[in-house]
Write a protein that holds these residues in place. Sequence first.
Motif, PDB file in Angstrom:
ATOM      1  N   SER A 107       2.466  -4.984  51.452  1.00 51.37           N
ATOM      2  CA  SER A 107       1.384  -5.860  51.874  1.00 51.37           C
ATOM      3  C   SER A 107       0.053  -5.141  51.962  1.00 51.37           C
ATOM      4  O   SER A 107      -0.990  -5.774  51.947  1.00 51.37           O
ATOM      5  CB  SER A 107       1.709  -6.466  53.245  1.00 51.37           C
ATOM      6  N   SER A 108       0.057  -3.809  52.076  1.00 49.14           N
ATOM      7  CA  SER A 108      -1.195  -3.082  52.234  1.00 49.14           C
ATOM      8  C   SER A 108      -2.047  -3.144  50.978  1.00 49.14           C
ATOM      9  O   SER A 108      -3.253  -2.962  51.048  1.00 49.14           O
ATOM     10  CB  SER A 108      -0.902  -1.616  52.593  1.00 49.14           C
ATOM     11  N   SER A 109      -1.429  -3.411  49.821  1.00 53.16           N
ATOM     12  CA  SER A 109      -2.203  -3.478  48.590  1.00 53.16           C
ATOM     13  C   SER A 109      -3.124  -4.675  48.561  1.00 53.16           C
ATOM     14  O   SER A 109      -4.067  -4.712  47.787  1.00 53.16           O
ATOM     15  CB  SER A 109      -1.261  -3.514  47.375  1.00 53.16           C
ATOM     16  N   SER A 110      -2.859  -5.687  49.405  1.00 54.62           N
ATOM     17  CA  SER A 110      -3.700  -6.873  49.438  1.00 54.62           C
ATOM     18  C   SER A 110      -4.839  -6.752  50.426  1.00 54.62           C
ATOM     19  O   SER A 110      -5.602  -7.696  50.589  1.00 54.62           O
ATOM     20  CB  SER A 110      -2.843  -8.097  49.784  1.00 54.62           C
ATOM     21  N   ASP A 111      -4.961  -5.624  51.116  1.00 52.44           N
ATOM     22  CA  ASP A 111      -6.036  -5.445  52.079  1.00 52.44           C
ATOM     23  C   ASP A 111      -7.380  -5.414  51.363  1.00 52.44           C
ATOM     24  O   ASP A 111      -7.491  -4.905  50.251  1.00 52.44           O
ATOM     25  CB  ASP A 111      -5.839  -4.147  52.865  1.00 52.44           C
ATOM     26  N   PRO A 112      -8.424  -5.951  52.008  1.00 50.10           N
ATOM     27  CA  PRO A 112      -9.750  -5.893  51.388  1.00 50.10           C
ATOM     28  C   PRO A 112     -10.242  -4.464  51.231  1.00 50.10           C
ATOM     29  O   PRO A 112      -9.819  -3.546  51.941  1.00 50.10           O
ATOM     30  CB  PRO A 112     -10.629  -6.683  52.368  1.00 50.10           C
ATOM     31  N   ILE A 113     -11.164  -4.262  50.308  1.00 53.35           N
ATOM     32  CA  ILE A 113     -11.759  -2.960  50.054  1.00 53.35           C
ATOM     33  C   ILE A 113     -12.992  -2.807  50.944  1.00 53.35           C
ATOM     34  O   ILE A 113     -13.794  -3.738  51.065  1.00 53.35           O
ATOM     35  CB  ILE A 113     -12.155  -2.816  48.581  1.00 53.35           C
ATOM     36  N   ASP A 144     -15.706 -13.779  56.661  1.00 54.03           N
ATOM     37  CA  ASP A 144     -14.271 -13.812  56.373  1.00 54.03           C
ATOM     38  C   ASP A 144     -13.533 -14.840  57.221  1.00 54.03           C
ATOM     39  O   ASP A 144     -12.349 -15.089  56.991  1.00 54.03           O
ATOM     40  CB  ASP A 144     -13.653 -12.426  56.553  1.00 54.03           C
ATOM     41  N   GLN A 145     -14.199 -15.437  58.194  1.00 52.14           N
ATOM     42  CA  GLN A 145     -13.596 -16.538  58.933  1.00 52.14           C
ATOM     43  C   GLN A 145     -13.647 -17.843  58.150  1.00 52.14           C
ATOM     44  O   GLN A 145     -13.007 -18.820  58.531  1.00 52.14           O
ATOM     45  CB  GLN A 145     -14.303 -16.719  60.283  1.00 52.14           C
ATOM     46  N   ILE A 146     -14.429 -17.831  57.054  1.00 50.50           N
ATOM     47  CA  ILE A 146     -14.598 -19.046  56.256  1.00 50.50           C
ATOM     48  C   ILE A 146     -13.906 -18.922  54.911  1.00 50.50           C
ATOM     49  O   ILE A 146     -13.197 -19.828  54.480  1.00 50.50           O
ATOM     50  CB  ILE A 146     -16.098 -19.327  56.037  1.00 50.50           C
ATOM     51  N   SER A 151     -23.929  -5.928  57.609  1.00 49.46           N
ATOM     52  CA  SER A 151     -23.253  -6.086  58.894  1.00 49.46           C
ATOM     53  C   SER A 151     -23.204  -7.539  59.347  1.00 49.46           C
ATOM     54  O   SER A 151     -22.226  -7.978  59.948  1.00 49.46           O
ATOM     55  CB  SER A 151     -23.968  -5.233  59.956  1.00 49.46           C
ATOM     56  N   CYS A 152     -24.274  -8.296  59.083  1.00 49.21           N
ATOM     57  CA  CYS A 152     -24.305  -9.689  59.539  1.00 49.21           C
ATOM     58  C   CYS A 152     -23.231 -10.514  58.842  1.00 49.21           C
ATOM     59  O   CYS A 152     -22.551 -11.325  59.474  1.00 49.21           O
ATOM     60  CB  CYS A 152     -25.683 -10.288  59.288  1.00 49.21           C
ATOM     61  N   ALA A 153     -23.089 -10.332  57.532  1.00 51.74           N
ATOM     62  CA  ALA A 153     -22.058 -11.074  56.805  1.00 51.74           C
ATOM     63  C   ALA A 153     -20.662 -10.568  57.158  1.00 51.74           C
ATOM     64  O   ALA A 153     -19.695 -11.332  57.141  1.00 51.74           O
ATOM     65  CB  ALA A 153     -22.291 -10.977  55.302  1.00 51.74           C
ATOM     66  N   ASN A 154     -20.556  -9.276  57.481  1.00 50.45           N
ATOM     67  CA  ASN A 154     -19.245  -8.702  57.774  1.00 50.45           C
ATOM     68  C   ASN A 154     -18.702  -9.148  59.127  1.00 50.45           C
ATOM     69  O   ASN A 154     -17.526  -9.502  59.235  1.00 50.45           O
ATOM     70  CB  ASN A 154     -19.322  -7.177  57.735  1.00 50.45           C
ATOM     71  N   CYS A 155     -19.562  -9.103  60.158  1.00 51.60           N
ATOM     72  CA  CYS A 155     -19.051  -9.382  61.505  1.00 51.60           C
ATOM     73  C   CYS A 155     -20.070 -10.059  62.414  1.00 51.60           C
ATOM     74  O   CYS A 155     -19.803 -10.206  63.608  1.00 51.60           O
ATOM     75  CB  CYS A 155     -18.566  -8.092  62.161  1.00 51.60           C
ATOM     76  N   GLY A 156     -21.215 -10.438  61.908  1.00 50.80           N
ATOM     77  CA  GLY A 156     -22.242 -11.020  62.754  1.00 50.80           C
ATOM     78  C   GLY A 156     -23.378 -10.067  63.044  1.00 50.80           C
ATOM     79  O   GLY A 156     -24.461 -10.489  63.451  1.00 50.80           O
TER      80      GLY A 156
END
Length: 207
Positions: free
Chosen positions: A193-199, A119-121, A100-105
């Motif tokens: 474009s949906s195929s490029s969404d993260p898993i 993902d902001q970096i 969770s920390c790496a995902n969103c803090g």
Amino acid sequence: MGLVANGRMPASLTKLFNISRSYSLWVYQWGLACCAIEMGAAFGSPRYDVMRLGVIPLPASPRQADFVCVSGTVTDKMAPAVKRLWEQMPEPKYAISMGSCANCGGPYWDSYSVTKGVDQIIPIDVYVPGCPPRPEALLEGIVLLQQRIKNEDMAAKWRGEDYTSLQATNSERNAAKVAASFDADVESAEQQSSSSDPIVVGGGPVE
């Protein structure tokens, strides 16, 4: 590799290359906090034996790594180091955000010193939710990443474009671009474009 970048590689040879790449992944472990313990259990413990999946941990440097696994709290002070690590990795490269920390803090998202997600970096290919996620969840994320690599258009990847499935031919991609530019078929453009969404492991939210 000029044939790969130009998209002139035969489909059968491209699939063979993709299978080879998916089962020969050097992973760079970037453990920043408590989730690194679970990551260490997955990558270093004989109980899970990640090398049976074709994943080789502990490369000498990020210049030899195929993907990076970021686990733990990313602070604003650590963010430049994470970005520099990503820039040192050669193409094609991938990233997994674990916990969770790496995902969103995570529980520290409102702290003045915590980055609200790695993902902001750097661009993230796979999110592994949990606080902390079990080693099995990380292994599932690796398997899902391998499946994506097997179906990846290598030419688009080497050109730095978003993920494009190998099944999508050049004519289909061009038709989707033309349709999107004239707003004639918005639905097909969204599907493209949906195929490029993260898993996201488990299919739930990244928190």
